[in-house]
Design a protein around this motif. Structure first.
Motif, PDB file in Angstrom:
ATOM      1  N   VAL A 470      -7.204  80.322  15.195  1.00  0.00           N
ATOM      2  CA  VAL A 470      -6.175  80.141  14.159  1.00  0.00           C
ATOM      3  C   VAL A 470      -4.804  80.535  14.695  1.00  0.00           C
ATOM      4  CG1 VAL A 470      -5.386  81.004  11.922  1.00  0.00           C
ATOM      5  CG2 VAL A 470      -7.790  80.447  12.257  1.00  0.00           C
ATOM      6  N   LYS A 471      -4.767  81.609  15.464  1.00  0.00           N
ATOM      7  CA  LYS A 471      -3.500  82.054  16.048  1.00  0.00           C
ATOM      8  C   LYS A 471      -2.940  81.017  17.008  1.00  0.00           C
ATOM      9  CE  LYS A 471      -1.530  85.910  18.658  1.00  0.00           C
ATOM     10  NZ  LYS A 471      -1.856  87.209  19.329  1.00  0.00           N
ATOM     11  N   ARG A 472      -3.817  80.448  17.851  1.00  0.00           N
ATOM     12  CA  ARG A 472      -3.354  79.422  18.794  1.00  0.00           C
ATOM     13  C   ARG A 472      -2.894  78.163  18.060  1.00  0.00           C
ATOM     14  NH1 ARG A 472      -5.318  80.619  23.988  1.00  0.00           N
ATOM     15  NH2 ARG A 472      -5.096  82.884  24.189  1.00  0.00           N
ATOM     16  N   ASP A 473      -3.630  77.759  16.984  1.00  0.00           N
ATOM     17  CA  ASP A 473      -3.222  76.588  16.206  1.00  0.00           C
ATOM     18  C   ASP A 473      -1.842  76.784  15.583  1.00  0.00           C
ATOM     19  OD1 ASP A 473      -5.549  75.298  16.824  1.00  0.00           O
ATOM     20  OD2 ASP A 473      -6.575  75.801  14.948  1.00  0.00           O
ATOM     21  N   GLN A 477       1.418  74.437  16.243  1.00  0.00           N
ATOM     22  CA  GLN A 477       2.182  73.802  15.170  1.00  0.00           C
ATOM     23  C   GLN A 477       3.650  74.196  15.248  1.00  0.00           C
ATOM     24  OE1 GLN A 477       1.240  71.513  13.018  1.00  0.00           O
ATOM     25  NE2 GLN A 477      -0.841  71.490  13.857  1.00  0.00           N
ATOM     26  N   SER A 478       3.917  75.463  15.523  1.00  0.00           N
ATOM     27  CA  SER A 478       5.303  75.914  15.645  1.00  0.00           C
ATOM     28  C   SER A 478       6.016  75.209  16.801  1.00  0.00           C
ATOM     29  CB  SER A 478       5.326  77.429  15.846  1.00  0.00           C
ATOM     30  OG  SER A 478       6.644  77.885  16.054  1.00  0.00           O
ATOM     31  N   LEU A 479       5.296  75.075  17.935  1.00  0.00           N
ATOM     32  CA  LEU A 479       5.900  74.401  19.090  1.00  0.00           C
ATOM     33  C   LEU A 479       6.114  72.905  18.815  1.00  0.00           C
ATOM     34  CD1 LEU A 479       3.928  76.087  22.011  1.00  0.00           C
ATOM     35  CD2 LEU A 479       6.281  76.507  21.329  1.00  0.00           C
ATOM     36  N   LYS A 480       5.205  72.282  18.055  1.00  0.00           N
ATOM     37  CA  LYS A 480       5.390  70.872  17.702  1.00  0.00           C
ATOM     38  C   LYS A 480       6.625  70.695  16.829  1.00  0.00           C
ATOM     39  CE  LYS A 480       0.631  69.096  18.007  1.00  0.00           C
ATOM     40  NZ  LYS A 480      -0.506  68.549  17.246  1.00  0.00           N
ATOM     41  N   GLU A 486      14.021  69.286  18.480  1.00  0.00           N
ATOM     42  CA  GLU A 486      14.806  69.048  19.692  1.00  0.00           C
ATOM     43  C   GLU A 486      14.922  67.544  19.986  1.00  0.00           C
ATOM     44  OE1 GLU A 486      16.464  71.202  21.372  1.00  0.00           O
ATOM     45  OE2 GLU A 486      15.785  72.941  20.206  1.00  0.00           O
ATOM     46  N   GLU A 487      13.869  66.775  19.681  1.00  0.00           N
ATOM     47  CA  GLU A 487      13.933  65.328  19.903  1.00  0.00           C
ATOM     48  C   GLU A 487      14.971  64.675  18.984  1.00  0.00           C
ATOM     49  OE1 GLU A 487       9.967  64.047  19.305  1.00  0.00           O
ATOM     50  OE2 GLU A 487       9.313  64.461  21.375  1.00  0.00           O
ATOM     51  N   ARG A 488      15.011  65.108  17.707  1.00  0.00           N
ATOM     52  CA  ARG A 488      16.030  64.572  16.797  1.00  0.00           C
ATOM     53  C   ARG A 488      17.425  64.933  17.270  1.00  0.00           C
ATOM     54  NH1 ARG A 488      12.384  66.425  12.832  1.00  0.00           N
ATOM     55  NH2 ARG A 488      13.684  68.277  12.502  1.00  0.00           N
ATOM     56  N   HIS A 489      17.597  66.163  17.716  1.00  0.00           N
ATOM     57  CA  HIS A 489      18.903  66.586  18.204  1.00  0.00           C
ATOM     58  C   HIS A 489      19.301  65.781  19.440  1.00  0.00           C
ATOM     59  CE1 HIS A 489      22.292  69.227  18.813  1.00  0.00           C
ATOM     60  NE2 HIS A 489      21.863  69.566  20.018  1.00  0.00           N
ATOM     61  N   ASN A 490      18.329  65.507  20.294  1.00  0.00           N
ATOM     62  CA  ASN A 490      18.597  64.728  21.504  1.00  0.00           C
ATOM     63  C   ASN A 490      19.023  63.309  21.158  1.00  0.00           C
ATOM     64  OD1 ASN A 490      18.706  64.243  24.288  1.00  0.00           O
ATOM     65  ND2 ASN A 490      16.621  63.435  24.282  1.00  0.00           N
ATOM     66  N   ARG A 491      18.331  62.683  20.145  1.00  0.00           N
ATOM     67  CA  ARG A 491      18.716  61.332  19.736  1.00  0.00           C
ATOM     68  C   ARG A 491      20.137  61.303  19.162  1.00  0.00           C
ATOM     69  NH1 ARG A 491      13.228  61.146  17.923  1.00  0.00           N
ATOM     70  NH2 ARG A 491      13.885  61.738  15.814  1.00  0.00           N
ATOM     71  N   ASN A 492      20.490  62.321  18.378  1.00  0.00           N
ATOM     72  CA  ASN A 492      21.854  62.391  17.820  1.00  0.00           C
ATOM     73  C   ASN A 492      22.892  62.525  18.925  1.00  0.00           C
ATOM     74  OD1 ASN A 492      20.881  62.214  15.220  1.00  0.00           O
ATOM     75  ND2 ASN A 492      20.723  64.441  14.964  1.00  0.00           N
TER      76      ASN A 492
END
Length: 654
Positions: A470-473, A477-480, A486-492
């Protein structure tokens, strides 16, 4: 006379149990009662030979590290001791003390750099009841009878030789079984049948090892090994159950606090609580020791404290006058406490110890070595003379059984005795049955406890594994989420870079000038424009809507030193009349889109360069005229004020 203890005291002279090259050599002191029989230096092998031969009551050490490097070796060492010999660590169990401190309680001094002096002191304090016995085995033992040598590959007399060995093993097993039955011990037997008898006989005896009436044996054909069932963790049992004497200070009230010191002034216990009753205090003190002195910090002992003192028949101590707060703080400065109630209780106990300290020191000079100082001091404080106390402690009075006088019993009385004897026998048989049932229940309880422990261990492992998953999941999720952000910021940033690049390309063309588009004339609109394509000095800014503007946004635009601000013609026509004036005062050209021939598409626009230059030139002319008018109005205003002030002066002079 009472039975005298035979004690072996040891201390390492050289070497170590952790060293493979230098095996330990011990200083061994053998004592019989209070008399020292011999002092010699022995190896570990020689020590076991002497223990097996003489079987002393106690083997005393000041540290278990001197005889075993770890718990496994300690179990092996205890397994090799004779059944009646107890291993005692004289410096205590879980909470250890120094040998000097333990010896000081019996007024014994020694040279700590002399191994024989340490071994002698260890044996002496063990004889006097100091230290704790090392408990490593449960109330269960195992006896294994097996062959002492291998049958070999065989020969002409092979069958006869094997039959002789197996018969000897079976015979020895029957002898041991008979001894267990005679001793009344409960056991389980398991035989391994072989040619001519048994190759192995194992007994599981439900008793401690020293109660098993069998000894380790090695013969020509048969060997007998006895081992106890190991505990999961080494335990310690105090050699003497006598409680320590205490000096107790009590502070009663809504919050009750008490402090317990030993007779040397060391703090043993300090506690306070709002829910503590008198019975709770008495119970807590029983767990710590036996109060000898109970003290209060006020001149007249409170009734609650007096009742507790009577419960222990302790000596009362009260100061000549109520103790001041400054004195309490001075007494308790070296100690830690959590509230004022604990401070008051601790100060009362320390004040009592301070009053009796000189008397204790004088007694120590007069008490011979080898006597329990606490016991002597307690008896002297209760009114006995020192000589009387020493005499009673040195003398053991034998218990004499006087000769029974002849008693005449009539027949009726004799009949009643027979009836009562029969009742006693029946009750004893019933008690024996109940004890057997209790033993069976204890065995079942132990078996179920072991099973429950195994289930709990496997369940804990599964829960720990699930918790880790559960801790690893959660981390994944936090890293996703962070990656998507970061991907949205990169596209902007890519879109912004494309707009800036296009704006730069338009700036290089000669006929038109690029215009940056701002949605509203507000701080939020300016912030969005700065984040999107940026606002630099000399830029042209087109504003779609001017409603909601303020003087602060005009100042912000002026600070950025833009070249001009362009708005729609209709906004200038029907907009706020103060808008143009605010931009003029700020020195920023405010132009219309029709004058500059500006066209806007989305967030970018273009204006004709020639129209822009002519419109800016016209605005600059108007700006110069506006500034001249302002200066003229200022001069006229100053002249009018001067004329007015001059008129007032002339009237006063007239």
């Amino acid at each position: 006379m009472g039975d005298r203890l035979k004690v072996f005291g040891i201390d390492i002279v050289k070497g170590s149990v952790r060293s493979r090259s230098r095996r330990p050599m011990y200083a061994l002191v053998r004592m019989d009662g209070s008399r020292i029989e011999s002092e010699t230096e022995v190896s570990l092998f020689r020590l076991f030979r002497l223990l097996t031969a003489e079987q002393p009551d106690i083997l005393a050490v000041d540290s278990l590290q001197e005889i075993a490097a770890d718990q496994h070796e300690l179990f092996f060492f205890l397994q090799g001791l004779p059944p009646r010999t107890r291993l005692v660590q004289v410096t205590g169990g879980e909470r250890k003390e120094s040998l000097q401190k333990v010896a000081g309680r019996y007024n014994i001094s020694f040279n700590k750099f002399d191994p024989f002096a340490e071994a002698r002191t260890t044996a002496q304090v063990a004889t006097l009841g100091a230290g704790a016995e090392v408990i490593a085995f449960e109330n269960e033992s195992e006896i294994v009878v097996s062959r002492h040598r291998s049958p070999g590959k065989g020969g002409w007399s092979q069958n006869r030789y094997v039959r002789k060995m197996h018969g000897a093993v079976q015979l020895k097993g029957r002898e041991i079984e008979q001894a267990l039955v005679t001793a009344g011990l409960r056991y389980e037997k398991k035989e391994t049948r072989a040619f001519g008898g048994c190759s192995r006989v194992a007994f599981r005896v439900f008793a401690v090892r020293d109660q098993v009436p069998v000894s380790t044996y090695r013969g020509a054909d048969v060997q007998v090994r006895i081992s106890g069932k190991r505990l999961e963790r080494i335990r310690f049992r105090p050699l003497s159950a006598k409680p320590r004497y205490l000096i107790v200070g009590i502070d009663p009230g809504t919050t009750t606090a008490f402090a317990a010191l030993d007779l040397d002034g060391n703090l043993l216990h300090l506690q306070s609580s709002r829910q503590m009753t008198m019975s709770d205090v008495i119970e807590a003190l029983y767990k710590v020791g036996k109060p000898l002195i109970i003290a209060s910090d006020v001149e007249e002992m409170p009734f609650t404290v007096e009742k507790i003192r009577r419960a222990f028949s302790a000596i009362a101590f009260t100061p000549k006058q109520d103790t001041s707060v400054e004195t309490k703080m001075e007494l308790t400065a070296p100690f830690e406490y959590t509230n004022d109630h604990e401070r008051d209780a601790l100060s009362a106990a320390l004040d009592a110890f301070r009053q009796y300290r000189h008397r204790f020191q004088n007694l120590m000079k007069r008490i011979p070595s080898g006597h329990d100082l606490d016991e002597v001091r307690a008896r002297v404080l209760r009114g006995q003379s020192l000589e009387q106390v020493i005499g009673e402690m040195n003398t053991v009075t034998p218990v004499l059984i006087p000769d029974a006088a002849p008693v005449t019993v009539d027949e009726k009385h004799d009949e009643r005795v027979r009836v009562l004897d029969g009742m006693v026998k029946r009750l004893r048989a019933y008690v024996a049955e109940l004890q057997e049932e209790i033993k069976a229940k204890d065995y079942e309880l132990h078996r179920m406890s072991s099973r429950l422990k195994k289930v709990s261990t496997s369940r804990d492992a599964a829960l720990a594994k699930n918790a880790e998953v559960v801790k690893r999941d959660a981390v994944i999720q936090s890293l996703k989420k962070r990656l998507h952000k970061e991907e949205r910021h990169n596209r902007n940033l890519v879109k912004r870079l494309a707009r800036i690049r296009k704006f730069a390309e338009l700036s290089m063309e000669g006929d038109v000038v690029p215009v940056k588009v701002m949605d509203t004339l507000t701080k939020e609109g300016l912030r969005k424009l700065a984040d999107d394509v940026g606002v630099d000095e000399g830029d042209l800014v087109y504003v779609n809507r001017t409603d909601g503007w303020g003087r602060s946004i005009v100042r912000d635009i002026a600070d950025l030193r833009v070249r001009a601000v362009i708005v729609a013609e209709k906004n200038l026509a029907v907009g706020d009349p103060h808008l143009s004036l605010s931009f003029r005062e700020a020195g920023i050209p405010l132009l219309s889109d029709k004058e500059t021939i500006t066209q806007v598409r989305g967030k970018q626009g273009l204006c004709a360069k020639e129209a822009l230059e002519s419109t800016l030139a016209r605005w600059k002319g108007e700006q110069e005229r506006h500034e001249r008018e302002k200066k003229t109005e200022l001069i006229e205003h100053i002249f009018k004020e001067y004329k007015s002030e001059r008129g007032k002066v002339v009237k006063k002079g007239g």
